[in-house]
Design a protein around this motif. Structure first.
Motif, PDB file in Angstrom:
ATOM      1  N   PRO A  40       9.448  16.954  99.263  1.00 18.85           N
ATOM      2  CA  PRO A  40       8.516  17.825  98.552  1.00 18.85           C
ATOM      3  C   PRO A  40       7.191  17.134  98.211  1.00 18.85           C
ATOM      4  CG  PRO A  40      10.268  17.084  97.090  1.00 18.85           C
ATOM      5  CD  PRO A  40      10.643  16.629  98.465  1.00 18.85           C
ATOM      6  N   LEU A  41       6.094  17.808  98.531  1.00 21.55           N
ATOM      7  CA  LEU A  41       4.777  17.413  98.049  1.00 21.55           C
ATOM      8  C   LEU A  41       4.411  18.189  96.789  1.00 21.55           C
ATOM      9  CD1 LEU A  41       2.567  17.267 101.290  1.00 21.55           C
ATOM     10  CD2 LEU A  41       3.313  15.335  99.892  1.00 21.55           C
ATOM     11  N   LEU A  42       4.838  19.461  96.754  1.00 21.09           N
ATOM     12  CA  LEU A  42       4.498  20.329  95.628  1.00 21.09           C
ATOM     13  C   LEU A  42       5.535  21.434  95.538  1.00 21.09           C
ATOM     14  CD1 LEU A  42       2.339  21.197  93.463  1.00 21.09           C
ATOM     15  CD2 LEU A  42       1.330  22.627  95.246  1.00 21.09           C
ATOM     16  N   ASP A  43       5.987  21.727  94.330  1.00 20.78           N
ATOM     17  CA  ASP A  43       6.924  22.830  94.107  1.00 20.78           C
ATOM     18  C   ASP A  43       6.659  23.357  92.701  1.00 20.78           C
ATOM     19  OD1 ASP A  43       8.977  24.652  93.934  1.00 20.78           O
ATOM     20  OD2 ASP A  43      10.507  23.311  94.735  1.00 20.78           O
ATOM     21  N   GLN A  44       6.034  24.515  92.607  1.00 20.62           N
ATOM     22  CA  GLN A  44       5.696  25.039  91.285  1.00 20.62           C
ATOM     23  C   GLN A  44       5.804  26.556  91.274  1.00 20.62           C
ATOM     24  OE1 GLN A  44       1.678  23.588  90.697  1.00 20.62           O
ATOM     25  NE2 GLN A  44       0.778  25.436  91.569  1.00 20.62           N
ATOM     26  N   GLY A  52      -0.163  43.741  86.075  1.00 28.32           N
ATOM     27  CA  GLY A  52       1.254  43.968  86.252  1.00 28.32           C
ATOM     28  C   GLY A  52       2.005  42.657  86.077  1.00 28.32           C
ATOM     29  N   ARG A  53       3.288  42.671  86.402  1.00 27.71           N
ATOM     30  CA  ARG A  53       4.102  41.454  86.359  1.00 27.71           C
ATOM     31  C   ARG A  53       3.948  40.735  87.708  1.00 27.71           C
ATOM     32  NH1 ARG A  53       9.084  39.663  84.034  1.00 27.71           N
ATOM     33  NH2 ARG A  53       9.465  37.586  84.892  1.00 27.71           N
ATOM     34  N   LEU A  54       3.590  39.465  87.651  1.00 25.23           N
ATOM     35  CA  LEU A  54       3.390  38.679  88.863  1.00 25.23           C
ATOM     36  C   LEU A  54       4.070  37.331  88.716  1.00 25.23           C
ATOM     37  CD1 LEU A  54       2.033  38.186  91.628  1.00 25.23           C
ATOM     38  CD2 LEU A  54       0.031  37.339  90.388  1.00 25.23           C
ATOM     39  N   THR A  55       4.959  37.034  89.641  1.00 29.15           N
ATOM     40  CA  THR A  55       5.594  35.724  89.695  1.00 29.15           C
ATOM     41  C   THR A  55       5.288  35.111  91.053  1.00 29.15           C
ATOM     42  OG1 THR A  55       7.384  36.453  88.245  1.00 29.15           O
ATOM     43  CG2 THR A  55       7.755  34.446  89.517  1.00 29.15           C
ATOM     44  N   SER A  56       4.847  33.868  91.060  1.00 21.35           N
ATOM     45  CA  SER A  56       4.432  33.219  92.299  1.00 21.35           C
ATOM     46  C   SER A  56       5.020  31.817  92.362  1.00 21.35           C
ATOM     47  CB  SER A  56       2.902  33.148  92.368  1.00 21.35           C
ATOM     48  OG  SER A  56       2.476  32.436  93.505  1.00 21.35           O
ATOM     49  N   ARG A  57       5.679  31.515  93.497  1.00 26.19           N
ATOM     50  CA  ARG A  57       6.204  30.168  93.717  1.00 26.19           C
ATOM     51  C   ARG A  57       5.619  29.602  95.009  1.00 26.19           C
ATOM     52  NH1 ARG A  57      12.471  27.917  93.708  1.00 26.19           N
ATOM     53  NH2 ARG A  57      11.914  25.734  94.071  1.00 26.19           N
ATOM     54  N   LEU A  58       5.139  28.365  94.924  1.00 26.55           N
ATOM     55  CA  LEU A  58       4.576  27.668  96.077  1.00 26.55           C
ATOM     56  C   LEU A  58       5.322  26.362  96.287  1.00 26.55           C
ATOM     57  CD1 LEU A  58       2.481  27.075  98.292  1.00 26.55           C
ATOM     58  CD2 LEU A  58       0.955  26.220  96.494  1.00 26.55           C
TER      59      LEU A  58
END
Length: 253
Positions: free
Chosen positions: A166-170, A152-158
């Motif tokens: 910020p240490l991580l933003d993707q 399916g369609r999957l969008t993931s932000r961490l």
């Protein structure tokens, strides 16, 4: 987009109990999100997230919130994989994870895989707020489609932040309707299982892990702070878990 669907939030609060252990003054689940305390390990409290219903389905809004106080140690897992399904209601489903760890606290977030079934549309947002001296192990695994089906369609932000920085933003988007190239050589390259492991340790400030490959499709990278990121691709969930487990054993030494 329709507003139909199930709304549910699960909340966990962990605090040092003053006797060398961790208490859980907040342990609340709603609807399809049930929480169960399991046998503790040393001073670490353990909680299992149990899906009481199928989902998330189209239009659902699920959220899990965990707060770890100073000196507390919390381990969160799940009883089974989460499967995003299309459902009868149209529209995007959302799954929000909000984690907060105080200085001297430790959170190990190790749920099972998220599977994006054909016809589903899910947006996952994970936001982690840490204070100086906090420890974190955060694992995220995603499988595109069940056996023999398209995803399916999957969008993931961490997003991971330490003292507000910020240490991580993707963000990653896969499946039908995602930006072109997601499955090409510069993207997943035909793989159907992808995952990442974020480990934050105060001692990484002075002795950061060395960047290196972990097999053909995985890499360990130090972040700009006391943290390391492992990113991995694999043909299936089993091989992905093996890579991330080995990476965690390396970083836990």
């Amino acid at each position: 987009m329709t507003t139909a669907g199930v709304r549910a939030t699960a909340r966990i609060g962990a605090r040092a109990d003053g006797r060398g252990g961790t208490a859980l003054p907040v342990l609340e689940g709603e609807g399809p999100l049930a929480l169960r305390r399991t046998r503790a390990s040393g001073d670490e409290a353990r909680v299992m997230l149990v899906g009481a219903m199928s989902g998330p389905l189209g239009g659902d809004r699920f959220a899990v919130e965990a707060e770890v106080g100073e000196g507390a140690r919390l381990h969160v897992g799940s009883a089974a994989a989460t499967i995003a399904l299309p459902g009868q209601a149209k529209g995007e489903a959302r799954y929000d994870v909000r984690l907060d760890v105080s200085g001297g606290g430790e959170l190990r977030w190790l749920p099972e895989q998220l599977i994006s079934a054909q016809g589903s549309d899910l947006y996952v947002s994970s936001r982690v707020e840490l204070r100086s001296g906090a420890r974190l192990v955060f694992r995220e695994e995603q499988v595109l489609g069940r056996v023999g089906e398209q995803p399916g369609r999957l969008t993931s932000r961490l997003t991971v932040r330490l003292d507000g920085r910020p240490l991580l933003d993707q963000e990653l988007s896969c499946g039908p309707g995602a930006p072109g190239g997601w499955d090409g050589p510069a993207g997943l390259g035909g793989h159907r299982a992808l995952g990442q492991l974020v480990v934050v340790r105060p001692e990484f400030e002075s002795e950061p892990p060395q960047a290196r490959l972990l097999g053909e499709y995985a890499a360990l990278m130090p972040l700009a702070g006391p943290a390391a990121l492992v990113s991995a691709l694999a043909p299936d969930a089993l091989r992905l878990r093996r890579v991330l487990d080995e990476a965690l054993r390396t970083l836990d030494r």
